[in-house]
Scaffold this motif. Structure first.
Motif, mmCIF file in Angstrom:
data_model
loop_
_atom_site.group_PDB
_atom_site.id
_atom_site.type_symbol
_atom_site.label_atom_id
_atom_site.label_comp_id
_atom_site.label_asym_id
_atom_site.label_seq_id
_atom_site.Cartn_x
_atom_site.Cartn_y
_atom_site.Cartn_z
ATOM 1 N N ALA A 223 0.943 -1.081 -0.043
ATOM 2 C CA ALA A 223 -0.023 -0.101 0.026
ATOM 3 C C ALA A 223 0.694 1.228 0.039
ATOM 4 C CB ALA A 223 -0.939 -0.086 1.091
ATOM 5 N N LEU A 224 1.776 1.204 0.579
ATOM 6 C CA LEU A 224 2.794 2.308 0.886
ATOM 7 C C LEU A 224 3.447 2.553 -0.517
ATOM 8 C CD1 LEU A 224 4.344 4.638 2.123
ATOM 9 C CD2 LEU A 224 6.253 2.969 2.958
ATOM 10 N N MET A 225 3.906 1.469 -1.010
ATOM 11 C CA MET A 225 4.462 1.629 -2.613
ATOM 12 C C MET A 225 3.729 2.188 -3.458
ATOM 13 S SD MET A 225 7.670 0.648 -2.719
ATOM 14 C CE MET A 225 7.869 0.202 -4.465
ATOM 15 N N ALA A 226 2.349 1.829 -3.334
ATOM 16 C CA ALA A 226 1.373 2.410 -4.499
ATOM 17 C C ALA A 226 1.096 3.869 -4.234
ATOM 18 C CB ALA A 226 -0.142 1.883 -4.320
ATOM 19 N N LEU A 227 1.259 4.451 -3.093
ATOM 20 C CA LEU A 227 1.047 5.836 -2.807
ATOM 21 C C LEU A 227 2.279 6.639 -3.245
ATOM 22 C CD1 LEU A 227 -0.381 8.361 -1.349
ATOM 23 C CD2 LEU A 227 0.579 7.530 0.790
ATOM 24 N N LEU A 228 3.656 5.963 -2.763
ATOM 25 C CA LEU A 228 4.799 6.356 -3.416
ATOM 26 C C LEU A 228 4.885 6.726 -4.846
ATOM 27 C CD1 LEU A 228 7.459 4.689 -1.140
ATOM 28 C CD2 LEU A 228 6.572 7.046 -0.867
ATOM 29 N N ASN A 229 4.350 5.541 -5.581
ATOM 30 C CA ASN A 229 4.220 5.565 -6.941
ATOM 31 C C ASN A 229 3.451 6.752 -7.636
ATOM 32 O OD1 ASN A 229 4.943 4.098 -9.524
ATOM 33 N ND2 ASN A 229 3.056 3.424 -9.579
ATOM 34 N N SER A 230 2.660 7.170 -6.654
ATOM 35 C CA SER A 230 1.629 8.366 -7.241
ATOM 36 C C SER A 230 2.137 9.725 -6.969
ATOM 37 C CB SER A 230 0.369 8.172 -6.304
ATOM 38 O OG SER A 230 0.583 8.553 -5.080
ATOM 39 N N LYS A 231 3.354 9.578 -6.329
ATOM 40 C CA LYS A 231 4.060 10.938 -6.101
ATOM 41 C C LYS A 231 5.021 11.563 -7.184
ATOM 42 C CE LYS A 231 1.993 11.230 -2.173
ATOM 43 N NZ LYS A 231 0.927 12.221 -2.257
ATOM 44 N N ASN A 232 4.878 12.443 -7.569
ATOM 45 C CA ASN A 232 5.981 13.102 -8.458
ATOM 46 C C ASN A 232 7.148 13.593 -8.114
ATOM 47 O OD1 ASN A 232 6.797 13.786 -11.079
ATOM 48 N ND2 ASN A 232 5.706 15.575 -11.371
ATOM 49 N N SER A 233 8.102 12.991 -7.529
ATOM 50 C CA SER A 233 9.196 13.664 -6.675
ATOM 51 C C SER A 233 10.515 12.729 -6.817
ATOM 52 C CB SER A 233 8.811 13.677 -5.291
ATOM 53 O OG SER A 233 8.830 12.768 -4.614
ATOM 54 N N LEU A 234 11.483 13.273 -6.803
ATOM 55 C CA LEU A 234 12.818 12.509 -6.683
ATOM 56 C C LEU A 234 12.875 11.808 -5.303
ATOM 57 C CD1 LEU A 234 15.696 11.849 -7.812
ATOM 58 C CD2 LEU A 234 16.316 13.779 -6.740
ATOM 59 N N THR A 235 12.580 12.107 -4.319
ATOM 60 C CA THR A 235 12.608 11.441 -2.854
ATOM 61 C C THR A 235 11.578 10.108 -2.948
ATOM 62 O OG1 THR A 235 12.365 13.585 -2.023
ATOM 63 C CG2 THR A 235 12.215 11.884 -0.545
ATOM 64 N N SER A 236 10.514 10.385 -3.719
ATOM 65 C CA SER A 236 9.645 9.172 -3.705
ATOM 66 C C SER A 236 10.249 8.124 -4.732
ATOM 67 C CB SER A 236 8.413 9.583 -4.453
ATOM 68 O OG SER A 236 7.572 8.319 -4.882
ATOM 69 N N ALA A 291 15.540 5.120 -15.059
ATOM 70 C CA ALA A 291 15.399 5.805 -16.190
ATOM 71 C C ALA A 291 14.481 7.231 -15.853
ATOM 72 C CB ALA A 291 14.485 4.978 -17.279
ATOM 73 N N GLU A 292 13.401 7.059 -15.113
ATOM 74 C CA GLU A 292 12.933 8.232 -14.648
ATOM 75 C C GLU A 292 13.735 9.239 -13.929
ATOM 76 O OE1 GLU A 292 9.014 7.196 -12.415
ATOM 77 O OE2 GLU A 292 8.914 5.409 -13.600
ATOM 78 N N ALA A 293 14.396 8.762 -13.197
ATOM 79 C CA ALA A 293 15.466 9.705 -12.248
ATOM 80 C C ALA A 293 16.202 10.286 -13.327
ATOM 81 C CB ALA A 293 16.184 8.919 -11.161
ATOM 82 N N ARG A 294 16.727 9.763 -14.311
ATOM 83 C CA ARG A 294 17.924 10.188 -15.250
ATOM 84 C C ARG A 294 17.255 11.397 -15.945
ATOM 85 N NH1 ARG A 294 22.243 9.008 -18.418
ATOM 86 N NH2 ARG A 294 22.581 6.826 -17.731
ATOM 87 N N LYS A 295 15.894 11.371 -16.085
ATOM 88 C CA LYS A 295 15.181 12.517 -16.953
ATOM 89 C C LYS A 295 15.197 14.016 -16.237
ATOM 90 C CE LYS A 295 11.975 9.578 -19.380
ATOM 91 N NZ LYS A 295 10.330 9.051 -19.602
ATOM 92 N N LEU A 296 15.251 13.622 -14.765
ATOM 93 C CA LEU A 296 15.183 14.616 -13.825
ATOM 94 C C LEU A 296 16.480 15.675 -13.396
ATOM 95 C CD1 LEU A 296 13.028 13.203 -10.783
ATOM 96 C CD2 LEU A 296 12.284 14.627 -12.478
ATOM 97 N N ASP A 297 17.765 14.633 -13.958
ATOM 98 C CA ASP A 297 18.986 15.558 -14.022
ATOM 99 C C ASP A 297 19.886 14.715 -14.858
ATOM 100 O OD1 ASP A 297 20.950 17.040 -13.115
ATOM 101 O OD2 ASP A 297 21.122 16.509 -11.261
ATOM 102 N N PRO A 298 19.754 14.915 -16.205
ATOM 103 C CA PRO A 298 20.415 14.135 -17.539
ATOM 104 C C PRO A 298 21.925 13.918 -17.500
ATOM 105 C CG PRO A 298 18.734 15.549 -18.295
ATOM 106 C CD PRO A 298 18.899 16.175 -16.826
ATOM 107 N N ASP A 299 22.349 15.492 -16.994
ATOM 108 C CA ASP A 299 23.967 15.215 -16.952
ATOM 109 C C ASP A 299 24.590 14.888 -15.686
ATOM 110 O OD1 ASP A 299 23.750 16.275 -19.530
ATOM 111 O OD2 ASP A 299 23.461 18.281 -19.154
#
Length: 406
Positions: A223-236, A291-299
């Protein structure tokens, strides 16, 4: 020597020996084998004979040597050893002319020197924070040679009972800094922050607790993972990655892209608690997170970062606190271990290898050669399937906060 003490007579003395000055008892001109000459004042103090150097001749003339002798005799009449008095005077002058370095500045220097032995940036940040918060308000602006036991107890006593673990760390860190200052000659011992045989006699004993890291029941992880997956953040993303791979927070939060090779992440030895490199098999969701994290800070050279800077352990714990989850980041390793024991047939050996725990039995450690990577991959993919099995009902959560970028 001859009764004449004119400068010509003194200069012509050549036999290597001591020549007494007739009208000044105790004053001698010492002629060495190399023909260099020195004034010596011979005296007795508390039953022991001493020879006090008054300087070289002719740099020091006879009249000046007599003045120094008379000054030394006056000190003897007052019960003072003139050699010891001169040593103390020079030491005082040395202390005055020596560059003053404050505890705050010296602590920063020590932290810089210790940085190479730490795994990641967490230790450095913790050292700086605890010293700045607890020690520097009292001793930060004091010279390291002026800090005494009263200063240290003044720092520790307000937090000794209420924040005992923090207080012990502060005590240990002050002790390390002052120990280095003693070694470098910036202060004299003993160390006022020494615990054994010193502070332990002044500060009350506090029984240390053996509480474990708070862990979320493994049944509540999906249940926690489902909630974290809905968050649009690097911390999540970082927290999901930590949970899915049962890693220590620093192993994932400070991961570098060069450590990823296909579907395997090899954590460098210097970032591991045991000091040995550790391979982690990455399953499908972990690869998606990367892959998602790379988009937030490509270089960035890091897997998880913002503008090249990694998240801190505090940020990860802050997200759990915001979500009202009564668990620590480290506690998810226990959640994983409980799931393996109660829900699967995987052996403890495989689970412990996944957690990168050190084998305490030296004989067993000597014979274990492989890292069980394939068996761990099967287990970790099953764990990932379990973690992602929940719907978005989030029934285990006590509140449903709005989306927030943490």
């Amino acid at each position: 020597m001859k009764k004449s003490t004119d400068i010509r007579t003194l200069k012509n003395l050549s036999k290597p020996t001591r020549y007494g000055i007739p009208d000044t008892r105790g004053l001698h001109l010492w002629v060495r084998k190399d023909q260099s000459k020195f004034w010596i004042f011979r005296f007795t103090h508390l039953g022991k004979r001493y020879d006090m150097s008054l300087g070289s001749f002719p740099t020091i003339q006879l009249c000046e040597a007599r003045e120094k002798t008379m000054s030394a005799k006056r000190q003897l009449l007052n019960g003072i050893n003139p050699i010891e008095a001169r040593r103390l005077k020079f030491e005082h002058l040395r202390q005055q002319t020596r560059k003053v370095i404050t505890f705050r500045d010296y602590a920063i220097q020590r932290i810089e020197k210790m940085r190479p032995k730490w795994k990641g940036n967490a230790h450095e940040a913790e050292w700086r924070r605890t010293l700045e918060q607890h020690a520097n308000p009292i001793i930060g602006n004091l010279s390291v040679d002026r800090i005494n036991t009263d200063h240290v107890t003044k720092i520790l006593e307000p937090i000794w009972s209420t924040k005992h673990e923090t207080a012990r760390r502060v005590q240990s860190r002050i002790q390390i800094v002052l120990s280095a200052a003693i070694t470098e000659g910036l202060r004299e011992g003993p160390n006022p922050a020494e615990w054994k045989g010193h502070l332990e006699n002044l500060i009350p004993y506090v029984r240390r607790s053996t509480a474990h890291h708070k862990a979320l029941a493994y049944q509540d992880v999906p249940a926690l993972m489902a909630l974290l997956n809905s968050k649009n953040s690097l911390t999540s993303l970082v927290l999901q990655f930590i949970i899915l791979n049962a890693t220590r927070s620093s192993e994932s939060a400070f991961a570098r892209r060069e450590e990823i090779d296909g579907d395997v992440m090899t954590v460098a030895a210097e970032r591991m608690k045991a000091g040995q490199p550790h391979q982690i098999p990455l399953c499908q969701r972990s690869l998606e997170i990367i892959a998602e994290a790379r988009k937030l800070d490509p270089d960035s050279p890091y897997v998880f970062s913002k503008k090249g800077k990694c998240l801190t352990h505090t940020a990860l714990g802050g997200l759990l606190k915001y979500l009202n989850i009564q668990a620590t980041v480290h506690g998810f390793r226990s959640s994983f271990r409980d799931w393996v024991s109660e829900e699967t047939a995987h052996t403890p050996e495989v689970a412990e290898m996944a957690l990168a725990h050190t084998i305490r039995n030296k004989v067993e450690a000597a014979y274990r050669r492989g890292n069980l990577l394939q068996r761990r991959r099967v287990m970790m993919c099953e764990w990932e399937s379990f973690c992602l099995s929940a719907t978005r009902s989030h029934e285990v959560l006590t509140k449903r906060p709005e989306d927030v970028v943490c």
